[in-house]
Design an enzyme around this catalytic site. Structure first.
Site, PDB file in Angstrom:
ATOM      1  N   LYS A  40      67.026 -11.255 -22.745  1.00 57.32           N
ATOM      2  CA  LYS A  40      65.841 -11.665 -23.484  1.00 57.32           C
ATOM      3  C   LYS A  40      66.167 -12.791 -24.476  1.00 57.32           C
ATOM      4  O   LYS A  40      65.373 -13.728 -24.647  1.00 57.32           O
ATOM      5  CB  LYS A  40      65.220 -10.472 -24.201  1.00 57.32           C
ATOM      6  CG  LYS A  40      64.513  -9.497 -23.267  1.00 57.32           C
ATOM      7  CD  LYS A  40      63.376 -10.181 -22.523  1.00 57.32           C
ATOM      8  CE  LYS A  40      62.604  -9.254 -21.637  1.00 57.32           C
ATOM      9  NZ  LYS A  40      61.512  -9.942 -20.912  1.00 57.32           N
ATOM     10  N   TYR A  89      70.344  -6.124 -21.305  1.00 58.65           N
ATOM     11  CA  TYR A  89      68.900  -6.355 -21.396  1.00 58.65           C
ATOM     12  C   TYR A  89      68.577  -7.257 -22.576  1.00 58.65           C
ATOM     13  O   TYR A  89      67.873  -8.264 -22.449  1.00 58.65           O
ATOM     14  CB  TYR A  89      68.158  -5.028 -21.524  1.00 58.65           C
ATOM     15  CG  TYR A  89      66.703  -5.198 -21.915  1.00 58.65           C
ATOM     16  CD1 TYR A  89      65.808  -5.819 -21.057  1.00 58.65           C
ATOM     17  CD2 TYR A  89      66.238  -4.751 -23.150  1.00 58.65           C
ATOM     18  CE1 TYR A  89      64.472  -5.994 -21.416  1.00 58.65           C
ATOM     19  CE2 TYR A  89      64.918  -4.915 -23.517  1.00 58.65           C
ATOM     20  CZ  TYR A  89      64.041  -5.538 -22.655  1.00 58.65           C
ATOM     21  OH  TYR A  89      62.727  -5.720 -23.022  1.00 58.65           O
ATOM     22  N   SER A 115      61.821  -9.245 -26.688  1.00 55.63           N
ATOM     23  CA  SER A 115      62.045  -7.856 -27.098  1.00 55.63           C
ATOM     24  C   SER A 115      62.818  -7.792 -28.410  1.00 55.63           C
ATOM     25  O   SER A 115      63.648  -8.668 -28.711  1.00 55.63           O
ATOM     26  CB  SER A 115      62.842  -7.127 -26.016  1.00 55.63           C
ATOM     27  OG  SER A 115      63.312  -5.876 -26.473  1.00 55.63           O
TER      28      SER A 115
END
Length: 322
Positions: free
Chosen positions: A145, A141, A117
């Site tokens: 990643k 998050y 991402s």
């Protein structure tokens, strides 16, 4: 070759499955169906229901279907939720990936594509983000990643596994209404939901250091995301030594305010004045891709413009909600 696609019954995953099967690739899907739907899958594509956290199940699936490559899309992806539930995100996204890689190594799987991402970049101080831009994620998050990319690269180097990590920018649209985004977590479906209810779209902060004060993003059609995965699969089929990290974007910034204007125009609700509310935690001001390296490495370029994304997403939304 047979490719295992984790999360293949989800929004992005089902588009990748379609692109790969349309191109003649043999695929099998592993999905826990927490957000995926089996109806998304083409006829004849095997579906194994389960989680990548279950190493024994994953190993059996790899063995049963003679899997030779993996496209790992399964995972949690909501920035705000990751801020509230960091332990959950590290378990799902990092431990899930470690368990999957462990099963892959035990089965001598030699090719691995990882869905990463643009959240790994955080708040980059540059107009266009290249793969060499420092990674300083702002949310758990994004951290998961980035940890995932490093884990994939390390496992690849240690176990002779060819790898590609693909950094998605902001995904929207659908190749057909049936494959549209069911979730209401990204900007486009969030605005659709408000418009359908006759309510003003929400803008999460209008005091960012951008031209109109709203966040600027690089929006990419999900069909282009899928074609980039196919290009990565084809590269790893031919190149057993690859170790790549690549952006998937258009290289064009669109502000939230501009995007909402397009959405309202296509949905026929330009009468509703957007409402500015507080910023969301973990949202950077501007993140726009440099897509030069993926063009050089995979011969890939995005084909779809913003209005196409929104129009295709609107057709899918109408099918399911109106």
């Amino acid at each position: 070759m047979t490719w295992l696609i984790t999360g293949g019954a989800g929004y992005i995953g089902s588009h990748v499955v379609k692109a790969m099967t349309d191109a003649g690739e043999s695929v099998v899907v592993l999905d826990d169906l927490s957000t995926g739907r089996k109806e998304r899958l083409p006829d004849g594509v095997p579906l194994e229901v389960g989680s990548v956290l279950d190493g024994e199940l994953t190993g059996r699936v790899i063995e049963r279907h003679s899997v030779t490559g993996i496209v790992h899309i399964a995972g949690k992806k909501q920035v705000a939720e990751s801020v509230a539930r960091p332990l959950h995100y590290y378990r799902e996204n990092v431990e899930g990936l470690r368990t999957l890689l462990d099963a892959a190594v035990r089965a001598d799987v030699a090719r691995f594509v990882f869905s990463s991402s643009a959240a790994v970049y955080g708040m980059p101080d540059t107009d266009l983000v290249t793969e060499r831009t420092p990674c300083l994620p702002l949310s758990p998050y994004g951290e998961t990643k980035l940890a995932g990319e490093r884990l994939v690269a390390a496992a690849g180097a240690a176990h002779s596994m060819a790898t590609v990590s693909l950094r998605y920018f902001n995904v929207a649209g659908a190749v057909s209404p049936e494959l549209g985004d069911d979730g209401v977590f990204n900007l486009v479906p969030m605005v659709f939901e408000r418009l359908e209810a006759g309510e003003s779209p929400r803008v999460f902060g209008a005091d960012y250091p951008t031209a109109d004060g709203t966040c600027v993003r690089d929006y990419i059609h999900v069909e282009d995301i899928a074609s980039a995965h196919l290009a990565a699969v084809r590269r790893l089929t031919d190149d057993t030594t690859a170790s790549l990290v690549l952006n998937i974007g258009r290289g064009e910034g669109v502000s939230v305010a501009e995007m909402i204007t397009v959405i309202q125009d296509i949905a026929g609700r330009a009468d509703l004045v957007p409402e500015v509310v507080e910023r969301r935690p973990g949202d950077p001001a501007r993140v726009v891709a440099s897509a030069g390296r993926i063009r050089e490495e995979l011969g890939w370029t995005a084909r779809h413009a913003v209005r196409e994304m929104v129009a295709s997403a609107w057709e899918g939304w109408r099918l399911r909600h109106l």
